[in-house]
Design an enzyme around this catalytic site. Structure first.
Site, PDB file in Angstrom:
ATOM      1  N   ASP A  14      52.743 -28.486  93.217  1.00 42.78           N
ATOM      2  CA  ASP A  14      52.831 -29.423  92.090  1.00 42.78           C
ATOM      3  C   ASP A  14      53.279 -30.811  92.555  1.00 42.78           C
ATOM      4  O   ASP A  14      54.037 -30.930  93.519  1.00 42.78           O
ATOM      5  CB  ASP A  14      53.835 -28.848  91.072  1.00 42.78           C
ATOM      6  CG  ASP A  14      53.648 -29.453  89.698  1.00 42.78           C
ATOM      7  OD1 ASP A  14      52.679 -30.208  89.499  1.00 42.78           O
ATOM      8  OD2 ASP A  14      54.479 -29.175  88.823  1.00 42.78           O
ATOM      9  N   GLY A  15      52.825 -31.823  91.829  1.00 39.05           N
ATOM     10  CA  GLY A  15      53.300 -33.187  92.066  1.00 39.05           C
ATOM     11  C   GLY A  15      52.278 -34.112  92.716  1.00 39.05           C
ATOM     12  O   GLY A  15      52.614 -35.246  93.065  1.00 39.05           O
ATOM     13  N   GLY A  17      49.699 -35.640  91.322  1.00 38.66           N
ATOM     14  CA  GLY A  17      49.445 -36.785  90.452  1.00 38.66           C
ATOM     15  C   GLY A  17      50.580 -37.798  90.542  1.00 38.66           C
ATOM     16  O   GLY A  17      50.347 -39.003  90.714  1.00 38.66           O
ATOM     17  N   TRP A  19      52.747 -38.188  92.915  1.00 42.00           N
ATOM     18  CA  TRP A  19      52.780 -38.772  94.266  1.00 42.00           C
ATOM     19  C   TRP A  19      51.869 -40.002  94.309  1.00 42.00           C
ATOM     20  O   TRP A  19      52.248 -41.058  94.842  1.00 42.00           O
ATOM     21  CB  TRP A  19      52.325 -37.726  95.289  1.00 42.00           C
ATOM     22  CG  TRP A  19      52.346 -38.189  96.711  1.00 42.00           C
ATOM     23  CD1 TRP A  19      53.370 -38.064  97.603  1.00 42.00           C
ATOM     24  CD2 TRP A  19      51.273 -38.855  97.411  1.00 42.00           C
ATOM     25  NE1 TRP A  19      53.005 -38.609  98.818  1.00 42.00           N
ATOM     26  CE2 TRP A  19      51.731 -39.098  98.729  1.00 42.00           C
ATOM     27  CE3 TRP A  19      49.982 -39.264  97.060  1.00 42.00           C
ATOM     28  CZ2 TRP A  19      50.953 -39.721  99.692  1.00 42.00           C
ATOM     29  CZ3 TRP A  19      49.196 -39.900  98.019  1.00 42.00           C
ATOM     30  CH2 TRP A  19      49.694 -40.120  99.318  1.00 42.00           C
ATOM     31  N   HIS A  31      45.572 -35.554  95.068  1.00 40.34           N
ATOM     32  CA  HIS A  31      44.948 -34.254  95.361  1.00 40.34           C
ATOM     33  C   HIS A  31      44.373 -34.244  96.784  1.00 40.34           C
ATOM     34  O   HIS A  31      44.460 -33.249  97.492  1.00 40.34           O
ATOM     35  CB  HIS A  31      43.838 -33.957  94.344  1.00 40.34           C
ATOM     36  CG  HIS A  31      44.355 -33.799  92.938  1.00 40.34           C
ATOM     37  ND1 HIS A  31      45.435 -33.012  92.633  1.00 40.34           N
ATOM     38  CD2 HIS A  31      43.944 -34.352  91.759  1.00 40.34           C
ATOM     39  CE1 HIS A  31      45.669 -33.060  91.324  1.00 40.34           C
ATOM     40  NE2 HIS A  31      44.786 -33.880  90.776  1.00 40.34           N
ATOM     41  N   THR A  60      43.441 -22.001  84.388  1.00 40.60           N
ATOM     42  CA  THR A  60      42.455 -22.030  83.295  1.00 40.60           C
ATOM     43  C   THR A  60      42.798 -23.153  82.301  1.00 40.60           C
ATOM     44  O   THR A  60      41.944 -23.574  81.528  1.00 40.60           O
ATOM     45  CB  THR A  60      42.413 -20.657  82.561  1.00 40.60           C
ATOM     46  OG1 THR A  60      43.743 -20.166  82.416  1.00 40.60           O
ATOM     47  CG2 THR A  60      41.595 -19.645  83.311  1.00 40.60           C
ATOM     48  N   ASN A  62      43.791 -26.148  83.357  1.00 38.78           N
ATOM     49  CA  ASN A  62      43.514 -27.439  84.006  1.00 38.78           C
ATOM     50  C   ASN A  62      42.191 -28.085  83.552  1.00 38.78           C
ATOM     51  O   ASN A  62      41.965 -29.271  83.790  1.00 38.78           O
ATOM     52  CB  ASN A  62      43.517 -27.310  85.540  1.00 38.78           C
ATOM     53  CG  ASN A  62      44.908 -27.180  86.134  1.00 38.78           C
ATOM     54  OD1 ASN A  62      45.103 -26.551  87.174  1.00 38.78           O
ATOM     55  ND2 ASN A  62      45.902 -27.778  85.489  1.00 38.78           N
ATOM     56  N   TRP A  63      41.329 -27.307  82.857  1.00 39.72           N
ATOM     57  CA  TRP A  63      40.084 -27.897  82.338  1.00 39.72           C
ATOM     58  C   TRP A  63      40.392 -28.978  81.309  1.00 39.72           C
ATOM     59  O   TRP A  63      39.529 -29.804  80.983  1.00 39.72           O
ATOM     60  CB  TRP A  63      39.201 -26.824  81.691  1.00 39.72           C
ATOM     61  CG  TRP A  63      38.695 -25.799  82.645  1.00 39.72           C
ATOM     62  CD1 TRP A  63      39.124 -24.514  82.755  1.00 39.72           C
ATOM     63  CD2 TRP A  63      37.663 -25.950  83.635  1.00 39.72           C
ATOM     64  NE1 TRP A  63      38.440 -23.851  83.749  1.00 39.72           N
ATOM     65  CE2 TRP A  63      37.532 -24.706  84.306  1.00 39.72           C
ATOM     66  CE3 TRP A  63      36.833 -27.008  84.029  1.00 39.72           C
ATOM     67  CZ2 TRP A  63      36.620 -24.487  85.340  1.00 39.72           C
ATOM     68  CZ3 TRP A  63      35.917 -26.791  85.058  1.00 39.72           C
ATOM     69  CH2 TRP A  63      35.817 -25.553  85.696  1.00 39.72           C
ATOM     70  N   ARG A 187      59.366 -23.985  86.446  1.00 39.18           N
ATOM     71  CA  ARG A 187      58.550 -23.114  85.590  1.00 39.18           C
ATOM     72  C   ARG A 187      57.664 -22.228  86.454  1.00 39.18           C
ATOM     73  O   ARG A 187      57.373 -22.564  87.593  1.00 39.18           O
ATOM     74  CB  ARG A 187      57.616 -23.963  84.706  1.00 39.18           C
ATOM     75  CG  ARG A 187      58.230 -24.631  83.531  1.00 39.18           C
ATOM     76  CD  ARG A 187      57.141 -25.237  82.639  1.00 39.18           C
ATOM     77  NE  ARG A 187      56.379 -26.277  83.348  1.00 39.18           N
ATOM     78  CZ  ARG A 187      56.765 -27.541  83.463  1.00 39.18           C
ATOM     79  NH1 ARG A 187      57.895 -27.939  82.936  1.00 39.18           N
ATOM     80  NH2 ARG A 187      56.011 -28.416  84.114  1.00 39.18           N
ATOM     81  N   SER A 189      54.630 -21.187  84.992  1.00 44.68           N
ATOM     82  CA  SER A 189      53.315 -21.659  84.556  1.00 44.68           C
ATOM     83  C   SER A 189      52.192 -20.630  84.649  1.00 44.68           C
ATOM     84  O   SER A 189      51.094 -20.948  85.137  1.00 44.68           O
ATOM     85  CB  SER A 189      52.927 -22.925  85.338  1.00 44.68           C
ATOM     86  OG  SER A 189      53.847 -23.946  85.090  1.00 44.68           O
TER      87      SER A 189
HETATM   88  C1  FPP Z   1      49.200 -29.889  90.665  1.00 49.71           C
HETATM   89  O1  FPP Z   1      49.640 -31.238  90.741  1.00 49.71           O
HETATM   90  C2  FPP Z   1      48.075 -29.673  91.556  1.00 49.71           C
HETATM   91  C3  FPP Z   1      46.820 -29.282  91.199  1.00 49.71           C
HETATM   92  C4  FPP Z   1      46.430 -29.005  89.790  1.00 49.71           C
HETATM   93  C5  FPP Z   1      45.737 -29.150  92.195  1.00 49.71           C
HETATM   94  C6  FPP Z   1      46.109 -28.487  93.501  1.00 49.71           C
HETATM   95  C7  FPP Z   1      45.033 -28.753  94.466  1.00 49.71           C
HETATM   96  C8  FPP Z   1      45.198 -29.110  95.763  1.00 49.71           C
HETATM   97  C9  FPP Z   1      46.531 -29.175  96.428  1.00 49.71           C
HETATM   98  C10 FPP Z   1      43.971 -29.451  96.524  1.00 49.71           C
HETATM   99  C11 FPP Z   1      43.616 -28.501  97.619  1.00 49.71           C
HETATM  100  C12 FPP Z   1      43.469 -27.105  97.203  1.00 49.71           C
HETATM  101  C13 FPP Z   1      42.681 -26.179  97.830  1.00 49.71           C
HETATM  102  C14 FPP Z   1      42.805 -24.755  97.424  1.00 49.71           C
HETATM  103  C15 FPP Z   1      41.719 -26.509  98.880  1.00 49.71           C
HETATM  104  P1  FPP Z   1      49.510 -32.177  89.464  1.00 49.71           P
HETATM  105  O2  FPP Z   1      48.195 -32.853  89.508  1.00 49.71           O
HETATM  106  O3  FPP Z   1      49.773 -31.362  88.229  1.00 49.71           O
HETATM  107  O4  FPP Z   1      50.653 -33.203  89.707  1.00 49.71           O
HETATM  108  P2  FPP Z   1      51.541 -33.939  88.604  1.00 49.71           P
HETATM  109  O5  FPP Z   1      52.377 -32.856  87.962  1.00 49.71           O
HETATM  110  O6  FPP Z   1      52.346 -34.876  89.410  1.00 49.71           O
HETATM  111  O7  FPP Z   1      50.619 -34.593  87.653  1.00 49.71           O
END
Ligand code: FPP
Length: 236
Positions: A14-15, A17, A19, A31, A60, A62-63, A187, A189
């Site tokens: 997580d994190g 976005g 970052w 990502h 599911t 994340n869509w 969490r 999740s």
């Molecule tokens: C959560 O961070 C991350 C994800 C929903 C995507 C995870 C995917 C990768 C690490 C890419 C590589 C994966 C593979 C299997 C090749 P967030 O976007 O929710 O971050 P935020 O909470 O800061 O918004």
């Protein structure tokens, strides 16, 4: 003190976005960096003799994100799978996917199929990618499969125990020993609810793209300090 190595580590990465946003970049850049982190950390993990690694790539839920971000993630999965293919084969790790096919494009599904097909006989370790995954869905789906077997007379109700149930999940994986979640969120999740029954939980404020082998060592050190009793009484 003995150094205990967990058999199965699961990570909620997580994190990404946040970052990117902290740097004034688009979320997708987070990502991209997150995928590089995964490559580095997964190699580190298998080198430490940890046998099973599960990661939460896409839920599911994340869509619901913007189409641009979802499309980017799908392309990134294909790219990352292809780039990591040689490493996975070299390390002798079997790749499995947990989740449902619903809504995934043929391109993504074909790449997933190729990876699992070509690594299916590998025995050095397992890389379980949870993609289009929900933990409650996994339990519901297993229950449906079991119910239909009982209905058809292929399975007796008395035969159903935790280990039988495990075989009807997306993959028959060992229990999770250590769950890591980055980015300061506390969490679960809807991630691997069944497999997490006795997992030690480790939370860190580090954002996933910044998660380093040193951070992994901290998680492993913390795991080593835990006293796992599985409901029993100490020293019994
Ligand atoms: C959560 O961070 C991350 C994800 C929903 C995507 C995870 C995917 C990768 C690490 C890419 C590589 C994966 C593979 C299997 C090749 P967030 O976007 O929710 O971050 P935020 O909470 O800061 O918004």
């Amino acid at each position: 003190m003995d150094n205990k190595v967990p058999n199965h580590v699961a990570i909620i990465m997580d994190g990404n976005g946040r970052w990117a946003q902290k740097r004034g970049l688009k979320r997708t850049k987070g990502h991209q960096k997150g995928a590089q982190t995964l490559k580095k950390i997964s190699e580190y993990i298998y080198d430490k003799n940890i046998k099973v690694l599960s990661v939460f790539a896409f839920s599911t839920e994340n869509w619901k994100r913007d189409k641009e971000e979802v499309d980017y993630l799908m392309k990134l999965f294909i790219k990352a799978f292809k780039e990591n293919f040689e490493t996975v084969k070299k390390k002798g790790v079997k790749v499995v996917f947990s989740g449902v096919e619903d809504k995934l494009s043929d391109k993504v599904l074909n790449t997933m199929k190729k990876m699992s097909e070509e690594t299916k006989n590998n025995t050095n370790g397992i890389f379980n990618v949870c993609l289009n995954y929900g933990g409650q869905d996994e339990i519901v789906e297993a229950t449906k499969k079991i119910s239909s077997k009982v209905k058809n007379g292929e399975l007796n109700i008395e035969e159903i125990d935790a280990s039988t149930f495990n075989k009807y999940l997306f993959n028959d994986l060992p229990p999770i020993d250590l769950l890591i979640r980055t980015s300061g969120e506390y969490r679960i999740s809807n991630f691997m609810l069944w497999q997490m029954a006795y997992a030690e939980l480790y939370f860190t404020d580090v954002l996933w793209p910044d998660f380093s082998p040193e951070d992994m060592d901290k998680a492993l050190d913390s795991y080593n300090e835990r006293d796992r009793r599985f409901g029993a009484i100490k020293n019994k």
